[in-house]
Design a protein around this motif. Structure first.
Motif, PDB file in Angstrom:
ATOM      1  N   ILE A   8      56.157  31.025  44.305  1.00  0.00           N
ATOM      2  CA  ILE A   8      55.713  31.863  43.186  1.00  0.00           C
ATOM      3  C   ILE A   8      56.924  32.597  42.607  1.00  0.00           C
ATOM      4  O   ILE A   8      57.595  33.352  43.296  1.00  0.00           O
ATOM      5  N   ILE A  18      54.210  36.667  38.395  1.00  0.00           N
ATOM      6  CA  ILE A  18      52.761  36.854  38.305  1.00  0.00           C
ATOM      7  C   ILE A  18      52.419  37.611  37.029  1.00  0.00           C
ATOM      8  O   ILE A  18      53.034  38.633  36.715  1.00  0.00           O
ATOM      9  N   LYS A  39      49.500  39.735  35.792  1.00  0.00           N
ATOM     10  CA  LYS A  39      48.383  40.398  36.449  1.00  0.00           C
ATOM     11  C   LYS A  39      47.072  40.222  35.696  1.00  0.00           C
ATOM     12  O   LYS A  39      47.043  40.156  34.464  1.00  0.00           O
ATOM     13  N   LYS A  94      49.601  32.691  38.129  1.00  0.00           N
ATOM     14  CA  LYS A  94      50.874  32.539  38.818  1.00  0.00           C
ATOM     15  C   LYS A  94      51.758  31.574  38.036  1.00  0.00           C
ATOM     16  O   LYS A  94      51.265  30.598  37.466  1.00  0.00           O
ATOM     17  N   VAL A 117      51.417  35.241  47.109  1.00  0.00           N
ATOM     18  CA  VAL A 117      51.651  35.936  45.838  1.00  0.00           C
ATOM     19  C   VAL A 117      53.134  36.255  45.632  1.00  0.00           C
ATOM     20  O   VAL A 117      53.531  36.685  44.547  1.00  0.00           O
ATOM     21  N   THR A 145      48.558  42.067  41.782  1.00  0.00           N
ATOM     22  CA  THR A 145      47.911  41.006  41.003  1.00  0.00           C
ATOM     23  C   THR A 145      46.878  41.493  40.004  1.00  0.00           C
ATOM     24  O   THR A 145      46.514  40.747  39.098  1.00  0.00           O
ATOM     25  N   LEU A 191      43.696  35.787  40.842  1.00  0.00           N
ATOM     26  CA  LEU A 191      44.521  35.106  39.851  1.00  0.00           C
ATOM     27  C   LEU A 191      44.159  33.635  39.748  1.00  0.00           C
ATOM     28  O   LEU A 191      43.663  33.030  40.709  1.00  0.00           O
TER      29      LEU A 191
END
Length: 319
Positions: free
Chosen positions: A172, A175, A177, A186, A243, A276, A280
């Protein structure tokens, strides 16, 4: 999928699906012990032809539709973009070139000049790609399961017809959110040095499945007992997901509702929600455990309340 950055997802009216045959692999009698995973994976599927990704009007009143399949060009069968480009390179700009399409069950033939055909190439594809989360590995059968729901290709609004498929480890990078009404996602990159994790042999309503071919053991932990639906209780549980980078982490959730084949939950891990904003795109398939047993996998999020989601029982996923 190039070895670049990916983002994916499929949006329904109220609930968000998070994520797209060769010889079919059927999950036989459900295994009683499986390895929970939670790793971010890149997904690649080679389609069984060349398809239009968008509606295109190359000439006045002529529409090429999203999902149209390109069958022939200049009388030659076309099964991938490489074949198409090879044919076009050998053509001169004089005269028109015949294009044969399949739209549903109807065959359609058009004639275009070479410059027009070259302009429509960006609207064609011979593969579909995305990311998601690896749910489990069965160490005895050397199989895996991921996503917890079917891949639907947005170009066709249907499961893609594919010849081959593969899953790879990914990391990852970034991100976006989630917020109420706006599902986050992601952005990830395939980790080339890990190589192939497994092939894709089935894209079913319960996820993608295939043979686990990765020979390293560093990704695998000890298998644990699969929890039966009647054992699941309202109350605390945990998810395993990725994440940050390629690290699988554990986060707390609360089981809030139990139905026959699925259950609902709420994220209550402050650290996860701060990172996050909620569930997600790409978390689909994340394992859920309760009291040391393997309960199921995340499949959906509620768009207006992104910290809430739904999950599939692992016993159902193995059907």
């Amino acid at each position: 999928m190039t070895r670049g950055k990916l983002q994916t997802g499929l949006l329904s009216f109220f609930v968000f699906f998070m994520f797209m045959p060769i010889a079919t692999i059927h999950v036989s009698a459900a295994s009683e012990r499986l390895i929970p995973m939670g790793h971010s994976i890149g997904i690649e599927m080679e389609l069984d032809g060349v398809f239009f990704t968008n509606d295109v009007m190359p000439e006045k009143d002529i529409w090429l539709k999203s999902g149209d399949r390109l069958q022939q060009i200049a009388g030659r069968d076309v099964k991938n973009l490489q074949q198409l480009e090879s044919v076009l390179k050998k053509r001169s700009e004089d005269g028109k070139i015949t294009l044969q399409l399949l739209r549903g069950k109807e065959q359609i033939v058009y004639e275009f000049e070479l410059p027009v055909l070259q302009q429509i190439i960006p609207f064609l594809k011979d593969r579909t790609e995305g990311n998601g989360t690896l749910t489990y590995v069965d160490p005895e059968k050397k199989t895996y399961g991921a996503l917890g729901h079917q891949i639907i290709d947005s170009s066709f609004n249907a499961p893609p017809q594919f010849e081959t498929g593969a899953i790879y480890m990914s990391t990852i990078d970034q991100i976006k959110k989630s917020s109420p009404g706006n599902p986050g996602y992601k952005i990830s990159t395939i980790i080339a040095e890990h190589g192939l994790l497994g092939d894709i042999r089935q894209n079913s309503v319960y996820g993608i499945f295939g043979q686990w071919v990765y020979e390293g053991n560093e990704l695998l932990s000890a298998p644990i007992e699969v929890l039966t639906p009647h054992e699941l209780k309202i109350g605390p549980a945990e998810i395993r997901t990725t994440v940050t980078g390629s690290k699988v982490e554990r986060f707390s959730i609360e089981i809030t509702q139990i139905d026959e084949e699925q259950f609902h939950f709420t994220l209550n891990d402050v650290d996860l929600v701060s990172k996050t904003g909620g569930i997600l795109q790409g978390m689909s398939g994340s394992p859920i455990l309760q009291n040391g047993k393997f309960a199921g996998a995340i499949t959906h999020m509620f768009v207006d309340e992104p910290e809430k989601g739904a999950a599939l029982f692992l016993t159902t996923m193995q059907q």
